[in-house]
Design an enzyme around this catalytic site. Structure first.
Site, PDB file in Angstrom:
ATOM      1  N   GLY A 129      -4.655 -15.175  -3.949  1.00 40.51           N
ATOM      2  CA  GLY A 129      -6.067 -15.338  -3.587  1.00 40.51           C
ATOM      3  C   GLY A 129      -6.224 -16.205  -2.351  1.00 40.51           C
ATOM      4  N   TYR A 130      -5.903 -15.642  -1.213  1.00 39.85           N
ATOM      5  CA  TYR A 130      -6.146 -16.330   0.051  1.00 39.85           C
ATOM      6  C   TYR A 130      -7.437 -15.798   0.694  1.00 39.85           C
ATOM      7  CZ  TYR A 130      -1.132 -17.833   0.340  1.00 39.85           C
ATOM      8  OH  TYR A 130       0.116 -18.374   0.136  1.00 39.85           O
ATOM      9  N   SER A 131      -7.401 -14.495   1.048  1.00 44.96           N
ATOM     10  CA  SER A 131      -8.453 -13.919   1.895  1.00 44.96           C
ATOM     11  C   SER A 131      -9.816 -13.910   1.220  1.00 44.96           C
ATOM     12  CB  SER A 131      -8.092 -12.478   2.266  1.00 44.96           C
ATOM     13  OG  SER A 131      -6.830 -12.449   2.857  1.00 44.96           O
ATOM     14  N   SER A 163      -4.631  -7.764  -3.693  1.00 38.80           N
ATOM     15  CA  SER A 163      -3.679  -6.761  -4.173  1.00 38.80           C
ATOM     16  C   SER A 163      -3.265  -7.035  -5.607  1.00 38.80           C
ATOM     17  CB  SER A 163      -2.413  -6.751  -3.304  1.00 38.80           C
ATOM     18  OG  SER A 163      -2.737  -6.497  -1.966  1.00 38.80           O
ATOM     19  N   GLU A 245       6.942 -15.653   2.364  1.00 39.23           N
ATOM     20  CA  GLU A 245       6.354 -14.315   2.262  1.00 39.23           C
ATOM     21  C   GLU A 245       6.915 -13.429   3.367  1.00 39.23           C
ATOM     22  OE1 GLU A 245       2.111 -14.350   2.387  1.00 39.23           O
ATOM     23  OE2 GLU A 245       1.936 -12.159   2.430  1.00 39.23           O
TER      24      GLU A 245
HETATM   25  C1  LIG Z   1      -3.260  -3.595   2.007  1.00 39.98           C
HETATM   26  C2  LIG Z   1      -3.700  -5.011   2.094  1.00 39.98           C
HETATM   27  C3  LIG Z   1      -3.302  -5.908   1.139  1.00 39.98           C
HETATM   28  C4  LIG Z   1      -3.740  -7.231   1.201  1.00 39.98           C
HETATM   29  N1  LIG Z   1      -3.400  -8.064   0.184  1.00 39.98           N
HETATM   30  C5  LIG Z   1      -3.906  -9.330   0.177  1.00 39.98           C
HETATM   31  C6  LIG Z   1      -3.692 -10.183  -0.933  1.00 39.98           C
HETATM   32  O1  LIG Z   1      -3.064  -9.794  -1.912  1.00 39.98           O
HETATM   33  N2  LIG Z   1      -4.206 -11.418  -0.896  1.00 39.98           N
HETATM   34  C7  LIG Z   1      -4.923 -11.864   0.164  1.00 39.98           C
HETATM   35  O2  LIG Z   1      -5.317 -13.016   0.145  1.00 39.98           O
HETATM   36  N3  LIG Z   1      -5.162 -11.073   1.237  1.00 39.98           N
HETATM   37  C8  LIG Z   1      -4.680  -9.810   1.254  1.00 39.98           C
HETATM   38  N4  LIG Z   1      -4.958  -8.976   2.317  1.00 39.98           N
HETATM   39  C9  LIG Z   1      -5.764  -9.483   3.391  1.00 39.98           C
HETATM   40  C10 LIG Z   1      -4.972  -9.728   4.663  1.00 39.98           C
HETATM   41  O3  LIG Z   1      -4.251 -10.894   4.533  1.00 39.98           O
HETATM   42  C11 LIG Z   1      -5.962  -9.726   5.826  1.00 39.98           C
HETATM   43  O4  LIG Z   1      -6.179  -8.380   6.137  1.00 39.98           O
HETATM   44  C12 LIG Z   1      -5.484 -10.466   7.043  1.00 39.98           C
HETATM   45  O5  LIG Z   1      -5.456 -11.833   6.790  1.00 39.98           O
HETATM   46  C13 LIG Z   1      -6.362 -10.173   8.261  1.00 39.98           C
HETATM   47  O6  LIG Z   1      -7.694 -10.411   7.979  1.00 39.98           O
HETATM   48  P1  LIG Z   1      -8.828  -9.309   8.247  1.00 39.98           P
HETATM   49  O7  LIG Z   1      -8.322  -8.032   7.713  1.00 39.98           O
HETATM   50  O8  LIG Z   1     -10.083  -9.828   7.734  1.00 39.98           O
HETATM   51  O9  LIG Z   1      -8.886  -9.130   9.817  1.00 39.98           O
HETATM   52  P2  LIG Z   1      -9.559 -10.063  10.909  1.00 39.98           P
HETATM   53  O10 LIG Z   1      -9.082 -11.446  10.769  1.00 39.98           O
HETATM   54  O11 LIG Z   1     -11.018  -9.833  10.937  1.00 39.98           O
HETATM   55  O12 LIG Z   1      -8.895  -9.461  12.213  1.00 39.98           O
HETATM   56  C14 LIG Z   1      -9.126  -8.116  12.667  1.00 39.98           C
HETATM   57  C15 LIG Z   1      -8.105  -7.780  13.733  1.00 39.98           C
HETATM   58  O13 LIG Z   1      -8.190  -8.716  14.793  1.00 39.98           O
HETATM   59  C16 LIG Z   1      -6.951  -9.348  15.012  1.00 39.98           C
HETATM   60  N5  LIG Z   1      -7.135 -10.767  15.271  1.00 39.98           N
HETATM   61  C17 LIG Z   1      -7.816 -11.665  14.542  1.00 39.98           C
HETATM   62  N6  LIG Z   1      -7.721 -12.888  15.059  1.00 39.98           N
HETATM   63  C18 LIG Z   1      -6.924 -12.772  16.144  1.00 39.98           C
HETATM   64  C19 LIG Z   1      -6.415 -13.681  17.081  1.00 39.98           C
HETATM   65  N7  LIG Z   1      -6.659 -14.999  17.031  1.00 39.98           N
HETATM   66  N8  LIG Z   1      -5.594 -13.212  18.039  1.00 39.98           N
HETATM   67  C20 LIG Z   1      -5.308 -11.896  18.116  1.00 39.98           C
HETATM   68  N9  LIG Z   1      -5.768 -10.989  17.271  1.00 39.98           N
HETATM   69  C21 LIG Z   1      -6.574 -11.419  16.284  1.00 39.98           C
HETATM   70  C22 LIG Z   1      -6.190  -9.174  13.707  1.00 39.98           C
HETATM   71  O14 LIG Z   1      -4.799  -9.172  13.911  1.00 39.98           O
HETATM   72  C23 LIG Z   1      -6.681  -7.855  13.215  1.00 39.98           C
HETATM   73  O15 LIG Z   1      -5.908  -6.836  13.776  1.00 39.98           O
HETATM   74  C24 LIG Z   1      -4.551  -7.655   2.263  1.00 39.98           C
HETATM   75  C25 LIG Z   1      -4.923  -6.741   3.237  1.00 39.98           C
HETATM   76  C26 LIG Z   1      -4.535  -5.434   3.153  1.00 39.98           C
HETATM   77  C27 LIG Z   1      -4.998  -4.466   4.177  1.00 39.98           C
END
Ligand SMILES: Cc1cc2nc3c(=O)[nH]c(=O)nc-3n(C[C@H](O)[C@H](O)[C@H](O)COP(=O)(O)OP(=O)(O)OC[C@H]3O[C@@H](n4cnc5c(N)ncnc54)[C@H](O)[C@@H]3O)c2cc1C
Lengths: 386, 391
Positions: A129-131, A163, A245
């Site tokens: 539970g991070y995101s 997930s 991780e």
């Molecule tokens: C299949 C899947 C499983 C997951 N499982 C888990 C889980 O079990 N637990 C959990 O806590 N989270 C989970 N996540 C969440 C995952 O960790 C997030 O998707 C990730 O942290 C990115 O956040 P966001 O998707 O909100 O994208 P955003 O942070 O909104 O970013 C969108 C895009 O912009 C880019 N971006 C953002 N900031 C920057 C920067 N400073 N410089 C350059 N590029 C940037 C990112 O790389 C991304 O491509 C999961 C996600 C997916 C898709």
């Protein structure tokens, strides 16, 4: 410097391979895949399989024996992970890789004693539970709160992209206990029993054909004893856990499998001597070898007692970019048949390549996607200014 | 499995690098580029004194008894410093060839002198118009008591300073149809012309015009030339990969240092994300190159089959390191477009090293050949059968 597996490591690899081959028979593949969850094994099968992995002694091989571990070097864990990925076996996830590693590094003795033996037996599934909706890449922006109350904390907030939350016994939770600014201060880590009152789970279908979750915590009570690390100092726990991780995600079995599948296809089609394909496969095989070496390099560093940091980011970047090369090259190799899905006449590999092309999309942005990982390498690896 | 440098190897690498980086000024390196000798004799003397020229040779021949892996680390360090020396010609090519495949008289006569840095030898293998060695046109015609050599060789390293040239020729006498002959460079009929080439090596075209040598000029036992040649080509490719890794490291180091100090828009360049991502990609590619090179070198050093690993290492480094130097220039901008900025040393050396001993296409073709004819070798150390899973 030795690029070969030792006799013992070789024997171990053969043993794991034989185990997985015997367990995951064609009949099992037919009956235990979840028809409603593309690419996933049935939930109960996954849990049962994880217990088998535990019984076989494959979980926690590198931990101290006191916590149910086998005291083996990290190289064995990497061999195990490589085989698991190669066989596309269920159960190789955070529950047996980085959550226990983080517990070992940051947990109290009581927490280790409470959880590690059960994890080693394969009894526990975890979700991380991070995101949150407003805290993705910018994780320190998280808003879920944990407020002290007697000998408990009371957690309220929402987690996103969770997930396997639906099958988890425990949550590895990041929540805010202190001030909002500076953002990295004031975060703490908790272990939350998913049976606790006040937890609700929502489902979201993904474009990959499987279901993801969001988890709501409404005044959920978590005992003090389940705070991991110091209060308000959770960020360093998260950062340490993320290195574990990344090391786990860098396992090279997936790309080895992807290569072999394309080779099998090319051989079946009588195209192994096609020069254009030969050039493509030579490139892909070279990248796959690079990804394999990266992963074993990290394992070697761990085995020497070092704590690789940005190096793990490099390894996961290399593995996942390679996997994405294979995804695209796989579709290309199938030609006109590329888009056909499972069950369709003419579908190759039961549509797996197209399904993975969708599924692996998340490699690019989740858990340290390609851009964030490059940030990490630039800052932590090369010391470039922020 | 243990993919880390031993303490000894790590300290060898840092010692070698510290020396190589301070041996010559960049101005001197540039001045040497085009000269006949191509290197600084005093520096070569120091390298010999430190034991580099002898590192791979056995103790009883005056060497240090180390292996090809350690040699690769030294070659990498020289690449990183852009330091010219006869190391490649004399040690990697001729010296190791004599050590591994030479008949006793030549081994005993030359290896100790090569190890001590007293004599420089080189090899003449590649030919004009046929740099990938599909055929060998140079001939060694049997005469009573010897051979007459006719033909032209190219990419001969250090021909002006070499005492003798180990020359590959077709030879009807030999069971494999080939011979390696030791030709003193001063013999009548040996003519050389300096190639004008990118990079820092002194490369020559050498013509053999009715050069007669005695029967004792044969370097290997009959029928052993082809095997010696195969080992030379593998070793050359692997150590050119090592040189490329050094070149890439130097280009990355220059770039990161520059990005930290050059200020535009009131910020260091390195704080811009586009620049950071370029640097991260360079770093990642360099690491992959280094691991592939280490693997190839370790296998060759252990005498294991290494066709696949050498081809992968040279294919990848030959693609990735020149690309890395292009990005390095992009991040530097105009300043590095001038010759007095050191980056150009690496830009041009990457071209030369990528082209030597088979470029990326050549080695991918070798891999594709394995794919078509020897799938197990192509797949490497993988024990699963194909195909992998039910359809
Ligand atoms: C299949 C899947 C499983 C997951 N499982 C888990 C889980 O079990 N637990 C959990 O806590 N989270 C989970 N996540 C969440 C995952 O960790 C997030 O998707 C990730 O942290 C990115 O956040 P966001 O998707 O909100 O994208 P955003 O942070 O909104 O970013 C969108 C895009 O912009 C880019 N971006 C953002 N900031 C920057 C920067 N400073 N410089 C350059 N590029 C940037 C990112 O790389 C991304 O491509 C999961 C996600 C997916 C898709």
């Amino acid at each position: 410097m030795d690029f070969d597996l030792t006799a013992d490591e070789h024997a171990f690899r053969d043993e794991v391979c034989a185990f997985l081959t015997a367990e995951l028979t064609e009949a099992v593949w037919r009956t235990e895949r979840d028809p409603d969850e593309q690419g996933q094994w049935r939930r109960e099968f996954t849990k049962a399989f994880r217990r088998k992995l535990g019984a076989a002694g494959y979980i926690g091989m590198g931990w101290p024996a006191a916590y149910g571990g086998g005291g083996k070097s990290r190289v064995y864990q990497t061999i195990f992970a490589e085989e698991m990925e190669y066989h596309r076996a269920p159960g190789l996830d955070r529950s047996i890789t980085y959550v226990p590693n983080a517990l070992l590094a940051f947990g109290t003795d009581a927490q280790k004693a409470e959880f590690l033996p059960r994890i080693a037996r394969g009894e526990l599934s975890w979700f991380v539970g991070y995101s949150e909706p407003e805290a993705g890449s910018d994780l320190a922006n998280l808003k879920a709160r944990a407020v002290p109350d007697g000998s408990d904390f009371v957690v309220t907030g929402q987690k996103a992209f969770s997930s396997e939350a639906h099958m988890a016994e425990y949550c590895w939770l990041a929540a805010r206990t202190g001030p909002v600014s500076p953002k990295h201060r004031g975060i703490s880590m908790f272990i939350v029993d998913m049976q606790s009152p006040g937890i609700r789970i929502d489902r979201y279908p993904t474009l990959a054909g499987w279901t993801h979750h969001a988890v709501y915590f409404d005044a959920v009570r978590v005992p003090d004893a389940h705070l991991v690390g110091e209060i308000d100092r959770g960020w360093s726990v998260i950062m340490g856990a993320i290195d574990f991780e990344r090391a786990a995600l860098a396992a090279p079995g997936l790309v080895a499998f992807q290569l072999d599948r394309l080779l099998a296809h090319a051989r079946e089609q009588g195209r192994l001597d096609d020069p254009v394909l030969g050039d493509q496969l030579a490139r892909l095989a070279t990248e796959a070898e690079g990804a394999r070496l990266m992963s074993y390099w990290i394992a070697s560093l761990h085995a020497h007692g070092e704590m690789p940091q940005f190096e793990t980011s490099m390894a996961v970047l290399c593995k996942r970019e390679t996997a994405r090369l294979f995804d695209a090259a796989g579709l290309e190799m199938l030609g006109a048949f590329a888009p056909l899905r499972a069950g369709s006449p003419g579908a190759c590999f039961d549509g797996d390549i197209e399904a993975e092309y969708r599924d692996h999309l998340y490699f690019q942005f989740a858990a340290g996607g390609f851009d964030i990982t490059r940030n990490v390498i630039a800052h932590r690896g090369l010391g470039l200014p922020r | 499995m243990d993919i880390t440098l031993t303490k000894e190897a790590d300290s060898l690498r840092s010692t070698a690098l510290a020396f190589a980086q301070h041996a010559l000024t960049h101005d001197r390196i540039r001045a040497l580029e085009g000269s006949d000798g191509g290197f600084e004799p005093d520096v070569w003397r120091d390298m010999a004194t430190m034991g580099w020229s002898g590192c791979v040779f056995p103790l009883e021949m005056g060497g240090a008894g180390l292996g090809l892996f350690e040699l690769a680390l030294i070659v990498e360090a020289c690449g990183q410093a852009a330091l010219p020396s006869p190391m490649f010609a004399s040690v990697v090519e001729a010296g190791m060839l004599l050590l591994e495949s030479g008949v006793e008289r030549h081994r005993a006569a030359w290896v100790p002198r090569i190890a001590a840095g007293d004599a420089i030898l080189t090899t003449a293998v590649f030919e004009p118009g046929n740099a990938e060695l599909e055929t060998v046109a140079t001939t060694a015609t049997p005469l009573p008591g010897g051979y007459r050599i006719d033909g032209t060789k190219t990419f001969v390293r250090d021909a002006a300073t070499a005492r003798a040239i180990v020359t590959l020729a077709r030879c009807p006498d030999s069971p494999d149809g080939l011979a390696l002959l030791l030709v003193p460079s001063g013999l009548r009929g040996v003519r050389r012309q300096r190639l004008s080439s990118s990079g820092g090596e002194a490369l020559w075209e050498v013509a053999f015009d009715g050069v007669s040598v005695p029967a004792t000029a044969l370097v290997t036992e009959p029928g052993q030339a082809l095997a010696a040649l195969d080992r030379l080509l593998a070793r050359g490719a692997c150590l050119k990969a090592a040189e490329l890794v050094g070149i890439g490291q130097a280009a990355l180091d220059l770039t990161v240092a520059y990005a930290k100090t050059r200020v535009q828009f009131e910020r260091p360049l390195g704080s811009f994300q586009a620049v950071q991502h370029h640097c991260a990609t360079m770093y990642r590619d360099l690491r992959v190159c280094r691991l592939l090179m280490w693997e190839a070198a370790a296998r060759l050093a252990a005498g294991q089959p290494a066709q696949r690993e050498v081809a992968m290492a040279k294919a990848k480094t030959s693609d990735a390191i020149p690309a890395l130097t292009r990005t390095a220039h992009q991040i530097h901008g105009a300043i590095a477009y001038y010759r007095d900025y050191p980056l150009e040393l690496y830009y041009t050396r990457a071209v030369a090293a990528a082209a030597a001993y088979g470029n990326a296409t050549y080695h991918r073709r070798a891999l594709a050949h394995l794919l078509a004819h020897d799938l197990d070798t192509f797949r490497g150390d993988i024990h699963h059968g194909l195909p992998v899973r039910p359809r």
